[in-house]
Design an enzyme around this catalytic site. Sequence first.
Site, PDB file in Angstrom:
ATOM      1  N   LYS A 156      -7.107   4.732 -11.809  1.00 28.39           N
ATOM      2  CA  LYS A 156      -8.337   4.912 -12.588  1.00 28.39           C
ATOM      3  C   LYS A 156      -9.499   5.362 -11.720  1.00 28.39           C
ATOM      4  O   LYS A 156     -10.632   5.420 -12.184  1.00 28.39           O
ATOM      5  CB  LYS A 156      -8.711   3.614 -13.299  1.00 28.39           C
ATOM      6  N   HIS A 202       4.113   6.619  12.026  1.00 30.79           N
ATOM      7  CA  HIS A 202       4.943   5.649  11.297  1.00 30.79           C
ATOM      8  C   HIS A 202       5.482   4.694  12.362  1.00 30.79           C
ATOM      9  O   HIS A 202       6.635   4.770  12.777  1.00 30.79           O
ATOM     10  CB  HIS A 202       6.078   6.361  10.568  1.00 30.79           C
ATOM     11  N   ARG A 222      13.013   2.473   0.749  1.00 34.69           N
ATOM     12  CA  ARG A 222      13.525   1.818   1.954  1.00 34.69           C
ATOM     13  C   ARG A 222      12.434   1.073   2.717  1.00 34.69           C
ATOM     14  O   ARG A 222      12.604  -0.102   3.068  1.00 34.69           O
ATOM     15  CB  ARG A 222      14.198   2.866   2.848  1.00 34.69           C
ATOM     16  N   THR A 223      11.309   1.723   2.979  1.00 36.86           N
ATOM     17  CA  THR A 223      10.259   1.080   3.777  1.00 36.86           C
ATOM     18  C   THR A 223       9.636  -0.089   3.027  1.00 36.86           C
ATOM     19  O   THR A 223       9.470  -1.174   3.573  1.00 36.86           O
ATOM     20  CB  THR A 223       9.178   2.107   4.175  1.00 36.86           C
ATOM     21  N   ARG A 232       0.957   2.116   3.209  1.00 37.16           N
ATOM     22  CA  ARG A 232       1.426   3.497   3.364  1.00 37.16           C
ATOM     23  C   ARG A 232       0.469   4.377   2.579  1.00 37.16           C
ATOM     24  O   ARG A 232       0.113   4.068   1.446  1.00 37.16           O
ATOM     25  CB  ARG A 232       2.837   3.680   2.829  1.00 37.16           C
TER      26      ARG A 232
END
Length: 197
Positions: free
Chosen positions: A98, A148, A70-71, A120
């Site tokens: 890696k 957030h 969603r975000t 995020r």
Amino acid sequence: MIAAPAVTTPTPTAWRHRHLLDVADLGLDELETIMLTTDAMATILARPIPKVPTLRGVSVTSLFYEASTRTRVSFEVAAKNLSADIVNIAASSSSVAKGESLVDTVRTIEALGADVLVMRHARSGAPYLAASIFGGHVVNAGDGWHAHPTQALLDLYTLRERLPGADLHGRKIVILGDILHSRVARSNIWTLTAAGA
């Protein structure tokens, strides 16, 4: 006949922030500016072609160290509606897998021409580190248990739209769930308190 009282529309405040890392950095006037801007964008989104040239020529990179649908998609759609060029990077399928550090990843993204970095991360404070080395703008799309901001701004806008009178002053709002570990609840508490709830 008694005249109706004049309705005063708040004047948008000039935006003074380079990054959006936390709503705790925003004053009530800045929150109001965001709400007014969102009103204007809602009108644009209601049009048959919901697109404006506001970010034409701007390169946006979304860098997600956590899984999200969603975000991540919301940011991608918003960037496209504003005519930005957008690149999505999932850390799990990048050089991070890696062992590349956050600092090296951000420097690479900047070297490849990103103007805006939407990030995020599972670690609280990671967007602050990115902002300290990135020459463009950083938008925090959720970091650890910390914040957030964009979700809290969306929640504030939704509450103002759905509640009669669109005024949160003096209202009691309950947030249910694991608020100790919720970055969204933490950010909501800041915005809702600033709005008078």
